[in-house]
Motif scaffolding. Structure first.
Motif, PDB file in Angstrom:
ATOM      1  N   LYS A 145      12.156   4.615 -32.417  1.00  0.00           N
ATOM      2  CA  LYS A 145      12.921   4.570 -31.170  1.00  0.00           C
ATOM      3  C   LYS A 145      13.205   5.953 -30.582  1.00  0.00           C
ATOM      4  CE  LYS A 145      13.014   0.170 -31.528  1.00  0.00           C
ATOM      5  NZ  LYS A 145      12.071  -0.649 -30.715  1.00  0.00           N
ATOM      6  N   GLU A 190       7.033   7.728 -32.480  1.00  0.00           N
ATOM      7  CA  GLU A 190       8.229   7.763 -31.643  1.00  0.00           C
ATOM      8  C   GLU A 190       8.680   6.359 -31.272  1.00  0.00           C
ATOM      9  OE1 GLU A 190       7.393  10.222 -28.325  1.00  0.00           O
ATOM     10  OE2 GLU A 190       7.246  12.064 -29.499  1.00  0.00           O
ATOM     11  N   GLU A 191       7.736   5.475 -31.020  1.00  0.00           N
ATOM     12  CA  GLU A 191       8.085   4.094 -30.699  1.00  0.00           C
ATOM     13  C   GLU A 191       8.665   3.397 -31.928  1.00  0.00           C
ATOM     14  OE1 GLU A 191       8.690   0.522 -28.839  1.00  0.00           O
ATOM     15  OE2 GLU A 191       8.252   2.486 -27.946  1.00  0.00           O
ATOM     16  N   GLN A 216       2.965   6.477 -31.376  1.00  0.00           N
ATOM     17  CA  GLN A 216       3.258   5.335 -32.240  1.00  0.00           C
ATOM     18  C   GLN A 216       4.507   5.576 -33.086  1.00  0.00           C
ATOM     19  OE1 GLN A 216      -0.684   5.191 -34.143  1.00  0.00           O
ATOM     20  NE2 GLN A 216      -0.857   3.063 -33.484  1.00  0.00           N
ATOM     21  N   SER A 256       6.727  -1.700 -37.624  1.00  0.00           N
ATOM     22  CA  SER A 256       6.271  -1.390 -36.264  1.00  0.00           C
ATOM     23  C   SER A 256       4.939  -0.655 -36.286  1.00  0.00           C
ATOM     24  CB  SER A 256       7.324  -0.550 -35.547  1.00  0.00           C
ATOM     25  OG  SER A 256       6.861  -0.122 -34.272  1.00  0.00           O
TER      26      SER A 256
END
Length: 258
Positions: free
Chosen positions: A64, A60-61, A58, A85
């Motif tokens: 980015k 890392e997303e 989560q 995010s």
């Protein structure tokens, strides 16, 4: 006619000397006051901390895929985007705290509750096979963030931050009689399993705590955010990419001088 002033000269000279000395003292005092008044005060730094439980995937997303270091620096826009995010991905934001400290001074932000638990036991007088608590202790459970900012004022001000985030979790109680010979009680997996066991009335109950703590340093400009990844869990299954870990968004801001 000229009147001689010989008799009055000593007094006049003394008065002149006093006036001169007084003027010098005033000048010196004024200069000292001016120096004291213009000596720079230590700058104040405000720290804002968001504690979140999320998986490495989560995080890392959210940033980015930039999580390659112990911590990373985000701009205000990147911080807003990352938090949004994570919230959209149902990450658990469980504490939001702020604190202020002067440059070179250590401070602590706390979001804790006190847990009171029995520390000493004695056999019951009426039922010798059972034990009763005789004294209690308390321990803070929750999250803390110790921080110490040092501001470098040459050029664009830089805030050098020493950060010590810590989380203390209460796992439950275990029955002392359930301990087995040779059991490694310090292993988190074993302790967590023991804490899930049934507790007998009259038994000696021992509290089990899990502590995660890390010390890190980062340099920020005012308004920037450090994303501290960790503290890392001690258990192998808790280090899995899909397991929840503790992360802290730490934003530092210089407080404008009054």
């Amino acid at each position: 006619m000229i009147v001689p002033l010989v008799r009055h000269q000593p007094a006049a000279r003394a008065l002149s000397l006093l006036l001169v000395i007084g003027t010098l003292l005033l000048l010196e005092g004024g200069a000292a006051a001016q120096v004291a008044g213009t000596s720079p005060r230590l700058p104040m730094v405000e720290i804002e901390a968001h504690f979140v439980r999320a998986t490495p995937i989560q995080v890392e997303e959210a940033v980015k895929g930039s999580m390659g270091h112990e911590n990373m620096v985000l701009s205000p826009a990147q911080t807003e985007q990352a938090i949004a995010s994570l919230k959209a991905g149902k990450a658990e934001f469980f504490s939001h705290s702020c604190g202020v400290s002067r440059s070179g001074h250590r401070a602590v932000i706390e979001s804790v509750s006190e847990l009171r638990y029995p520390a000493k036991w004695a056999a019951s007088k009426t039922e010798p096979t059972k034990f009763l608590p005789t004294s209690f202790e308390t321990r803070d459970v929750g999250v803390t963030l110790a921080f110490e900012p040092i501001v470098e004022s040459t050029g664009a001000p830089v805030i050098n931050l020493t950060l010590v985030p810590e989380q203390v979790k209460f796992l439950g109680f275990i029955d002392q009689s359930s301990r087995r010979a040779g059991l490694e009680d310090t292993h988190p997996d074993v302790l967590a399993e023991l804490a899930r066991g049934a507790l007998k009335a009259g038994a000696i109950w021992s509290p089990i705590f899990s502590t995660q703590k890390v010390t890190t340093r980062v340099a920020l400009h005012s308004g920037e955010t450090a994303l501290v990844g960790g503290p890392q869990a001690a258990s192998p299954h808790e280090r899995h990419p899909s397991s929840l870990q503790l992360y802290v968004f730490v934003t530092a801001r210089l407080v404008p001088a009054e």
